[in-house]
Design a protein around this motif. Structure first.
Motif, mmCIF file in Angstrom:
data_model
loop_
_atom_site.group_PDB
_atom_site.id
_atom_site.type_symbol
_atom_site.label_atom_id
_atom_site.label_comp_id
_atom_site.label_asym_id
_atom_site.label_seq_id
_atom_site.Cartn_x
_atom_site.Cartn_y
_atom_site.Cartn_z
ATOM 1 N N UNK A 147 0.806 -1.203 0.000
ATOM 2 C CA UNK A 147 0.000 0.000 0.000
ATOM 3 C C UNK A 147 0.846 1.262 0.000
ATOM 4 N N UNK A 148 1.968 1.235 0.723
ATOM 5 C CA UNK A 148 2.852 2.396 0.769
ATOM 6 C C UNK A 148 3.398 2.708 -0.623
ATOM 7 N N UNK A 149 3.835 1.671 -1.356
ATOM 8 C CA UNK A 149 4.362 1.877 -2.704
ATOM 9 C C UNK A 149 3.254 2.335 -3.651
ATOM 10 N N UNK A 150 2.075 1.734 -3.533
ATOM 11 C CA UNK A 150 0.970 2.104 -4.415
ATOM 12 C C UNK A 150 0.556 3.554 -4.195
ATOM 13 N N UNK A 151 0.534 3.995 -2.941
ATOM 14 C CA UNK A 151 0.192 5.392 -2.648
ATOM 15 C C UNK A 151 1.202 6.338 -3.301
ATOM 16 N N UNK A 152 2.490 6.005 -3.182
ATOM 17 C CA UNK A 152 3.532 6.876 -3.726
ATOM 18 C C UNK A 152 3.440 6.953 -5.258
ATOM 19 N N UNK A 153 3.303 5.800 -5.911
ATOM 20 C CA UNK A 153 3.284 5.784 -7.378
ATOM 21 C C UNK A 153 2.041 6.477 -7.918
ATOM 22 N N UNK A 154 0.879 6.143 -7.367
ATOM 23 C CA UNK A 154 -0.358 6.750 -7.863
ATOM 24 C C UNK A 154 -0.361 8.259 -7.616
ATOM 25 N N UNK A 155 0.179 8.684 -6.482
ATOM 26 C CA UNK A 155 0.244 10.112 -6.204
ATOM 27 C C UNK A 155 1.117 10.844 -7.205
ATOM 28 N N UNK A 156 2.248 10.255 -7.553
ATOM 29 C CA UNK A 156 3.123 10.882 -8.544
ATOM 30 C C UNK A 156 2.464 10.934 -9.915
ATOM 31 N N UNK A 200 0.026 -12.810 -7.574
ATOM 32 C CA UNK A 200 0.950 -11.817 -7.043
ATOM 33 C C UNK A 200 1.522 -10.900 -8.116
ATOM 34 N N UNK A 201 1.636 -11.355 -9.329
ATOM 35 C CA UNK A 201 2.237 -10.537 -10.383
ATOM 36 C C UNK A 201 1.422 -9.273 -10.653
ATOM 37 N N UNK A 202 0.149 -9.299 -10.389
ATOM 38 C CA UNK A 202 -0.683 -8.137 -10.661
ATOM 39 C C UNK A 202 -1.004 -7.262 -9.477
ATOM 40 N N UNK A 203 -0.465 -7.566 -8.303
ATOM 41 C CA UNK A 203 -0.917 -6.862 -7.107
ATOM 42 C C UNK A 203 -0.502 -5.392 -7.082
ATOM 43 N N UNK A 204 0.763 -5.097 -7.383
ATOM 44 C CA UNK A 204 1.197 -3.697 -7.349
ATOM 45 C C UNK A 204 0.423 -2.887 -8.375
ATOM 46 N N UNK A 205 0.330 -3.404 -9.599
ATOM 47 C CA UNK A 205 -0.371 -2.684 -10.660
ATOM 48 C C UNK A 205 -1.818 -2.403 -10.273
ATOM 49 N N UNK A 206 -2.481 -3.426 -9.764
ATOM 50 C CA UNK A 206 -3.883 -3.283 -9.410
ATOM 51 C C UNK A 206 -4.072 -2.244 -8.312
ATOM 52 N N UNK A 207 -3.214 -2.281 -7.297
ATOM 53 C CA UNK A 207 -3.347 -1.330 -6.191
ATOM 54 C C UNK A 207 -3.068 0.100 -6.652
ATOM 55 N N UNK A 208 -2.097 0.271 -7.545
ATOM 56 C CA UNK A 208 -1.822 1.609 -8.077
ATOM 57 C C UNK A 208 -3.008 2.109 -8.886
ATOM 58 N N UNK A 239 -6.131 1.256 -8.939
ATOM 59 C CA UNK A 239 -7.349 1.529 -8.179
ATOM 60 C C UNK A 239 -7.294 2.904 -7.514
ATOM 61 N N UNK A 240 -6.078 3.388 -7.246
ATOM 62 C CA UNK A 240 -5.917 4.647 -6.536
ATOM 63 C C UNK A 240 -5.822 5.852 -7.476
ATOM 64 N N UNK A 241 -5.233 5.663 -8.645
ATOM 65 C CA UNK A 241 -4.920 6.804 -9.499
ATOM 66 C C UNK A 241 -6.203 7.421 -10.056
ATOM 67 N N UNK A 242 -6.183 8.737 -10.228
ATOM 68 C CA UNK A 242 -7.375 9.454 -10.685
ATOM 69 C C UNK A 242 -7.299 9.834 -12.161
ATOM 70 N N UNK A 243 -6.099 9.934 -12.714
ATOM 71 C CA UNK A 243 -5.953 10.334 -14.109
ATOM 72 C C UNK A 243 -6.247 9.154 -15.039
ATOM 73 N N UNK A 244 -6.838 9.404 -16.203
ATOM 74 C CA UNK A 244 -6.944 8.337 -17.201
ATOM 75 C C UNK A 244 -5.552 8.014 -17.729
#
Length: 900
Positions: free
Chosen positions: A413-422, A448-456, A458-463
């Protein structure tokens, strides 16, 4: 799907066997013995395999148990599994977009896994392992997983299934059977996404997979604030619509992803200024990042390693150690600790262990003694310390020289928050999740291969336009398109046809996913590869038109500047891209562009050519085979002069041959290493033996051509096989030299450039032997660590092959003075002098250009138009000089080009 609609549809389902469930695309029939007895498209085509296949199976006590009964149980259907105490309540619902299977409840001991929806098909010869589909030219069928926690994958010979796991939860999981005409299958899945609230992102108001952006090419490069204007200019010159920025360019390290202040001095503000500038120029900007990887210099690894780094082997100290001890005695399964570094590929590797807050790097494993030996203490800025007996020793999972995140912790979650925020704050329009497959070190690949991508996502707002490597069933919904793999530095044209299109593009096509032709390198001449030429652009351009597929150019600004012809090459690529986007392509033209060699004629239209390329010594005849006519172009490159091989002495070394069942091609027969501190070379190696310091290796930068002497015997006419005298440099990178073994005592002179196409055409190695792409990328001739002798094709039984000598031949500078190509009574005179690495190009009208080794044009001349070649033999003559690489292109006897 709305609950009320689901209840209405369930109420309309039949309440006794046989049960027939229908969607707009077709139907499935189940009987009271829980068997699928028919699958029919709406058009009346039955594609059921004829067998009565159980609709479900449960894995209980180490084996599969098939469903045996299906009965009505209130609002649900009850599935039993023979005499097993486990039972399952399912809801099967007819819906216009598909037939849904949902596990309503489970009774009895929960099994490890349940394949709760499964079918078996016939006459559907194409199979998509990502979308979990089978299809032919008429009908397509897919079993979609309705959640991220179920595995949707083919099973058996022609089956499709969806499996729920106790580890991730079984109750409530679902699957959807989608049947549709093949021509509209992708759109049918899109409708299913909307009906069942699956990911279905949009770009510019369109479904991303069918958006205009999904068909745009992009430049993958080191975009920075200081080089933004020049990079934008080159991107537009090449006809690209987007720029993808290397993860190592925008970020200082993977893991916490701090902004790289050398390239973006103002941090996020600088990055946003650059994306705004690109947007103003009409270009999208993409973020590239390595997925779930942690740089060894990231804050998560130093000065103290984060406990949320992934460990893939563990033990405890059998004895206490002090800060200077270099041997660790463990109580552990020593086989779990890798012996090598983390090189190319998703393979367990690395020699770093974590003890407390210290990272220790071992040199080798003493399995019998239970020891890690030759330990370097306090690695990566950590502090060497004392550790008591019983302290936990964890091997840090590693890929490509980086650690991995433990995705079962809150680090995900920490990594997903950082990437999606950027992505949101800095204005990115695209994201490329590289190395996603490495996350399988956490557990099952499909999940497991899709977990980071999926979490990012789901958070990101831009298309976003989404791409990446490591594609799973769930990620199919998120990804805009597929990428047809990395670039090859050697044989790029063959690699495009034999791997990118034949393997990667076909895989995406099988899964109804759009694709671009992957990363392509624009390279300057170097010891390990040749420079990119206009013919390479033409090869990609023709296939782009054939498939109506975009391409991505992986490079750096420095690399573009190093090849002085880059702007010419980019402009030529833009010609092909503009033609592709013109809308004037008909299917007949695309069909013929899918094979053969092509160029652009003077009107900018595709023109078929036949290419003949060969190395020639002066005053030696070379056969053109059946090729006749006037060439469209001629290229001649001056090659270095080579020393004469020494007379090979001695009986040589008898090479072992692979026994039956050994993985082929590429079976290792012998290894000679030149690492620092390793034993000296064996008698067969003739040449330099100096190792270079701690890095080791010998320098063959000016000795890249090998003379290989063999002594072979076998039955008359027997196939004596093909050997690979393979050079290895740091990082498990290779250069292959294929030698066709002939009877008697022979010496073969072989160039690595000639072997690369054969690797792709004939000798793709077994993955357990070596990664074929590792023989097509970078290589360091200055640090050759080993000579690996491999069998690419084993000799006939009873044959004996002795390796007598391998001699790297010394390269010396040379020059071709006034070279002339002679064919029968025709002569092509070239009034120029070219040195090693320099070249001459002449077009059909006799316009000649002379290029320096760096690609800079340094002279022009005019000769008569290229004459018609009527003889099968050509000969190179020159006032001085001895060797050249010649490329002739002739008009192809194809006739008029459709649509041209």
């Amino acid at each position: 799907m709305p609950v009320l609609a689901a209840l209405i549809l369930l109420a309309l389902a039949p309440t006794q066997a046989p049960w027939v469930f229908r969607s707009d695309g077709g139907s499935i029939t189940l009987d009271s013995q829980a068997r699928c007895i028919n699958l029919v498209s709406t058009g009346g085509l039955s594609f059921h395999d004829g067998a009565k296949v159980p609709m479900a199976s449960a894995w209980i006590d180490g084996s599969w148990h098939d469903a045996t009964t299906l009965t009505q149980a209130g609002d649900h259907l009850l599935v039993t599994f023979g005499g097993q105490p486990f039972k399952m309540l399912v809801d099967i619902v007819s819906h216009p977009e598909g037939i849904a299977f949902t596990i309503a409840d489970v009774q009895g001991p929960t099994p490890e896994k349940v394949r709760f929806a499964q079918i078996s098909t016939r006459d559907l010869d194409r199979r998509g392992t990502i979308l979990n589909c089978r299809w032919n030219n008429v009908v397509a069928v897919s079993l979609l997983g309705l959640g991220e926690r179920v595995e949707a994958a083919p099973w058996g010979g022609h089956g499709l299934g969806v499996t729920a796991y106790r580890q991730f939860g079984i109750k409530g999981e679902g699957a959807l059977l989608v049947i549709a005409p093949t021509a509209t299958m992708r759109q049918a899945v899109r409708r299913a996404e909307l009906a069942w609230s699956l990911p279905s992102p949009k770009l510019d108001g369109q479904w991303a997979k069918e958006s205009a952006a999904a068909n745009d090419s992009y430049l993958f490069t080191d975009l920075t604030e200081s080089n933004a204007d020049e990079t934008i200019r080159l991107a537009k010159l090449g006809g690209f619509k987007a720029i993808l920025v290397y993860g190592s360019t925008w970020s200082a390290s993977a893991g916490t992803y701090p902004i790289n202040l050398r390239n973006y001095p103002g941090g996020e503000d600088s990055l946003r200024r650059v994306t705004d500038k690109c947007h103003a120029a009409g270009l999208r900007v993409g973020m590239h990042l390595v997925t779930s990887m942690i740089s060894k210099y990231d804050a998560l690894a130093t000065p103290a390693p984060d406990p949320r780094l992934l460990a893939d082997a563990r033990g405890t100290l059998a004895a206490a150690i002090g800060p200077s001890d270099t041997t660790l005695v463990l109580q552990a399964a020593m086989a779990d600790f890798p012996r090598e570094g983390a090189f190319y590929g998703n393979v367990k590797g690395g020699r770093d262990v974590m003890v407390g807050s210290e990272i220790i790097r071992y040199q080798s494993v003493d399995e019998a003694g239970g020891k890690l030996v030759g330990c370097q203490r306090g690695v990566g800025g950590t502090r060497a310390a004392s550790h008591p007996q019983g302290a936990v020793v964890e091997h840090l999972a590693e890929r490509y020289g980086s650690y991995l995140a433990d995705l079962q912790t809150d680090l995900l979650g920490q990594m997903a928050d950082r990437i999606s925020g950027l992505l949101d704050r800095c204005g990115f329009d695209m994201v490329y999740f590289d190395g996603g497959e490495n996350a399988s070190a956490n557990g099952p690949y499909w999940y497991w291969v899709g977990r980071v991508q999926s979490e990012v996502l789901k958070r990101v707002k831009r298309p976003l336009l989404v791409q990446g490597s490591g594609l799973t069933h769930w990620l199919w919904h998120w990804f805009t398109r597929g990428t047809c793999d990395d670039y090859a530095a050697l044989a790029p044209d063959t690699y495009l046809d034999r791997h990118k299109i034949a393997d990667s593009y076909r895989r995406y096509e099988d899964n109804f996913l759009p694709a671009e032709l992957g990363w392509w390198g624009l390279l300057a001449s170097a010891p390990q590869w040749r420079a990119t030429l206009p013919t390479d652009v033409d090869a990609y351009g023709a296939r782009m038109l054939a498939l109506d597929a975009p391409v991505s150019l992986e490079t750096t600004l420095a690399a573009l500047k190093a090849n002085v012809r880059s702007e010419e090459l980019l402009a030529r690529l833009d010609q092909w891209e503009s033609l592709r986007k013109s809308g004037h392509l008909d299917s007949a033209l695309r069909k013929v562009l899918a094979a053969g060699d092509w160029t652009l004629d003077s009107a900018g239209q595709p023109s078929p050519v036949h290419t003949v390329a060969f190395d020639a010594d002066t005053n030696a005849d070379v056969s053109l085979g059946t090729i006749r006519g006037a060439p469209k172009s001629l290229r001649i490159e001056c090659l270095p002069a080579l020393s004469q091989p020494k007379a090979a002495a001695g009986d040589g070394t008898l090479l072992p041959v692979p026994a039956g069942g050994q993985p082929m091609p590429g079976w290792m027969a012998q290894v000679t290493r030149f690492d620092a501190g390793s034993p000296g070379p064996t008698p067969f190696f003739v040449g330099p033996t100096r190792t270079d310091g701690a890095r080791g290796g010998i320098d063959l930068t000016a000795r890249r051509t090998l003379a290989v002497s063999l002594d072979a015997t076998g039955a008359t006419g027997a196939d004596l096989g093909v050997l690979n005298i393979q050079l290895e440099s740091p990082g498990k990178l290779f250069r292959d030299y294929f030698v066709d073994v002939r009877p008697g005592r022979t010496t073969t002179i072989v160039d690595f450039l000639d072997s690369a196409p054969r690797l792709l055409d004939d000798f793709r190695p077994a993955p357990t032997n070596y990664a074929f792409k590792a023989a097509l990328y970078a290589f360091d001739f200055a640090h050759v660590l080993a000579v690996n002798v491999r069998w690419m094709r084993a000799p006939a039984p009873g044959s004996q092959v002795r390796l007598v000598a391998v001699e790297p031949l010394v390269e010396r500078s040379a020059a071709l003075v006034n070279p002339t190509l002679v064919c029968g009574g025709q002569r092509v005179n070239m009034p120029a002098t070219v040195a090693t690495g320099e070249s001459i190009e002449i077009d059909a009208q006799g316009q000649g250009r002379v290029f320096a080794a760096d690609g800079a044009e340094r002279a022009r001349f005019k000769t008569p138009p290229l004459p018609a070649f009527q003889s099968s033999q050509v000969r190179l003559v020159a006032a001085s000089g001895g060797r050249a690489r010649i490329c002739l292109t002739f008009p192809h006897p194809l006739g008029p080009v459709p649509g041209g």
